[in-house]
Design a protein around this motif. Structure first.
Motif, PDB file in Angstrom:
ATOM      1  N   LYS A  99       0.719  54.004 151.337  1.00 25.22           N
ATOM      2  CA  LYS A  99      -0.151  54.652 150.339  1.00 25.22           C
ATOM      3  C   LYS A  99      -1.496  55.087 150.907  1.00 25.22           C
ATOM      4  CE  LYS A  99       1.852  52.608 146.184  1.00 25.22           C
ATOM      5  NZ  LYS A  99       2.224  53.919 145.592  1.00 25.22           N
ATOM      6  N   HIS A 122      -2.373  57.888 151.930  1.00 23.11           N
ATOM      7  CA  HIS A 122      -2.747  59.229 151.466  1.00 23.11           C
ATOM      8  C   HIS A 122      -3.327  59.217 150.050  1.00 23.11           C
ATOM      9  CE1 HIS A 122       1.299  58.509 149.973  1.00 23.11           C
ATOM     10  NE2 HIS A 122       1.171  59.522 149.121  1.00 23.11           N
ATOM     11  N   VAL A 123      -3.072  58.143 149.286  1.00 24.48           N
ATOM     12  CA  VAL A 123      -3.625  58.045 147.926  1.00 24.48           C
ATOM     13  C   VAL A 123      -4.425  56.751 147.767  1.00 24.48           C
ATOM     14  CG1 VAL A 123      -1.869  59.481 146.814  1.00 24.48           C
ATOM     15  CG2 VAL A 123      -1.445  57.025 147.113  1.00 24.48           C
ATOM     16  N   ASP A 164      -7.268  56.537 145.248  1.00 26.39           N
ATOM     17  CA  ASP A 164      -6.952  56.814 143.845  1.00 26.39           C
ATOM     18  C   ASP A 164      -6.740  55.507 143.079  1.00 26.39           C
ATOM     19  OD1 ASP A 164      -4.781  57.442 141.586  1.00 26.39           O
ATOM     20  OD2 ASP A 164      -5.906  59.285 142.005  1.00 26.39           O
ATOM     21  N   LYS A 219      -5.257  54.853 140.038  1.00 24.15           N
ATOM     22  CA  LYS A 219      -3.940  54.657 139.431  1.00 24.15           C
ATOM     23  C   LYS A 219      -2.818  54.641 140.455  1.00 24.15           C
ATOM     24  CE  LYS A 219      -5.010  56.604 134.868  1.00 24.15           C
ATOM     25  NZ  LYS A 219      -4.655  57.639 133.872  1.00 24.15           N
ATOM     26  N   LYS A 220      -2.862  55.555 141.420  1.00 23.89           N
ATOM     27  CA  LYS A 220      -1.761  55.664 142.375  1.00 23.89           C
ATOM     28  C   LYS A 220      -1.893  54.711 143.569  1.00 23.89           C
ATOM     29  CE  LYS A 220      -0.884  60.543 141.339  1.00 23.89           C
ATOM     30  NZ  LYS A 220      -0.846  61.923 141.900  1.00 23.89           N
ATOM     31  N   GLY A 221      -3.125  54.372 143.933  1.00 26.54           N
ATOM     32  CA  GLY A 221      -3.328  53.537 145.099  1.00 26.54           C
ATOM     33  C   GLY A 221      -3.729  52.114 144.789  1.00 26.54           C
ATOM     34  N   PRO A 236      -1.178  49.794 141.908  1.00 25.62           N
ATOM     35  CA  PRO A 236       0.086  49.263 142.458  1.00 25.62           C
ATOM     36  C   PRO A 236      -0.103  48.107 143.429  1.00 25.62           C
ATOM     37  CG  PRO A 236       0.096  51.656 142.494  1.00 25.62           C
ATOM     38  CD  PRO A 236      -1.290  51.251 142.137  1.00 25.62           C
TER      39      PRO A 236
END
Length: 413
Positions: free
Chosen positions: A148, A150-151, A154, A156-158, A161
């Motif tokens: 992850k 690349h995100v 972020d 929510k995306k990084g 999770p």
């Protein structure tokens, strides 16, 4: 004949080097701490073994030799495995650890209102499931961080999770072992910081965790009787599980100077005071007869008593060298998963070591953490060896990659 002997010795040395690849300094640290463990565990258990086994003072020494032998075998085979395999099994191991933690909470062996262990059938060995969970968590986090990047900034995306597995594992460990949960969480956040997660997200987590900690400290202060020097009677809502134990430990740490310090803290301070600069000498500990768990939780106090400040400083130095070599490995590893995994496992071992030493000298509230590779063997000792084996697996692959790069350069030259 002498030439044949020299040739055979060269081959045997080369064979040994080929079989034990990776960072030679970390291998040396494993050997040094194992030798220290044998000396101190034998000294710390001498009186106990004499009483329990009718004069046989070698029982625990032989037991520790067996654990160290098994541990080195684990280190060897773990370092021979390609570390990329750990990435493939990380997710499955993470889910298994959740099941084990839940099982332990309800059906595990209970000690002091806390259920931390499960007993393995046939071999009759108790395993602290939090050790499995920590290893699984750091494997899984390393996998997520590598995938992850690349995100990573972020929310929510990084960030989310990666926070979910941390919260789940630490939340399941905390009811029975709050100190381990806090140390695991702190190590995880440090790993996220190094993995380029946004600092403001990490600061948000730190602020959130600080709230219950501050509340616990406030409750400890409110329910402490300064005149009597002891804890007041707690209401029913604060008497569940290990909450009274947490409150008591905070009170002992906060008010030890004003009231009577816990028995084990007193005895540890006496051991430290007796040690002085050079110590009483190997095997000459007196506090081993009075100090609870001198072979595990309070083994560092025995080291100070027998080897003095110089011996204590040497142990700190060894762990710092281990951390330095692991950071060096992190910087040299070409693949993100291996770099993060080696760093996470080294951080958790060094942080655990520093916590144990801080408790022994009265700089930290009493916890149940052991001194890695030094405290008397058990499941925690074996999982420590597995962690070091994985770190050496990463080092071995880095060494192989550097060797290939050197061969290419020589061919091009």
């Amino acid at each position: 004949m002498s030439q044949i002997a020299n040739i055979s010795s060269k081959f045997s040395t080369a064979g040994l080097r080929d079989k034990t690849r990776g960072d030679k300094v970390i291998w040396a640290i494993v050997v040094v701490l194992s030798l220290v463990s044998l000396l101190v565990v034998y000294s710390a258990t001498n009186s106990l073994a004499y009483k329990l086994y009718k004069g046989n003072t070698y029982v625990y020494l032989f037991k520790q030799i067996a654990f160290i032998s098994l541990g080195i075998i684990i280190v060897y085979f773990a370092h021979r495995v390609n570390y990329t395999i750990y990435s493939r099994v990380a997710k499955m191991l993470f889910y298994i650890s959740i099941v084990l933690l839940i099982y332990t909470l309800f059906f595990g062996t209970k000690i002091n209102d806390g259920s931390r262990w499960i007993k393995l059938p046939i071999i009759n060995l108790t395993v602290q499931t939090s050790d499995i969970a920590k290893l699984a968590l750091f494997m899984y986090l390393s996998r997520l961080l590598s995938k992850k990047q690349h995100v990573i900034k972020d929310f929510k995306k990084g960030f989310i999770p990666m926070m979910i597995p941390i919260v789940v594992i630490c939340g399941l460990i905390a009811p029975a072992n709050l100190s381990t949960a806090l140390l695991t969480g702190a190590t995880s956040m440090l790993l996220l910081f190094i993995g380029r997660v946004s600092f403001k997200h990490i600061a948000l987590v730190a602020a959130t965790v600080a709230i219950p900690v501050i509340i616990l400290i406030a409750i400890a202060g409110a329910y402490y009787d300064k005149e009597e020097g002891k804890m007041k009677e707690l209401p029913a809502v604060l008497s569940a599980g290990r909450v009274p134990t947490w409150i008591k430990r905070v009170q002992d740490f906060m008010y030890a100077a004003k009231g009577e310090a816990p028995y084990q803290v007193q005895q540890a301070k006496i051991a430290v005071a007796k040690g002085g600069l050079f110590g009483l000498g190997p095997g000459n500990s007196e506090q081993r007869n009075f100090l609870p768990h001198p072979y595990s939780d309070y083994i560092y106090a025995i080291i100070i008593e027998e080897y003095g400040i110089i011996g204590a400083a040497f142990i700190v130095f060894i762990y710092m060298v281990f951390l330095f070599r692991s950071i060096r490995l992190f910087r040299k590893c070409p693949y993100a998963f291996g770099a993060f995994l080696a760093l996470a496992l080294s951080f958790t071992l060094v942080i655990q070591a520093m916590t144990n030493m801080a408790v022994n000298v009265g700089l930290f509230p009493v916890t149940g953490v052991t001194l890695p590779l030094v405290s008397m063997g058990g499941s925690s000792f074996l999982f420590t060896c597995l962690s070091i084996g994985i770190i050496l697996s990463v080092a071995r692959n880095v060494e192989d990659a550097e060797g290939k790069a050197e061969n290419v350069k020589e061919e091009l030259a």
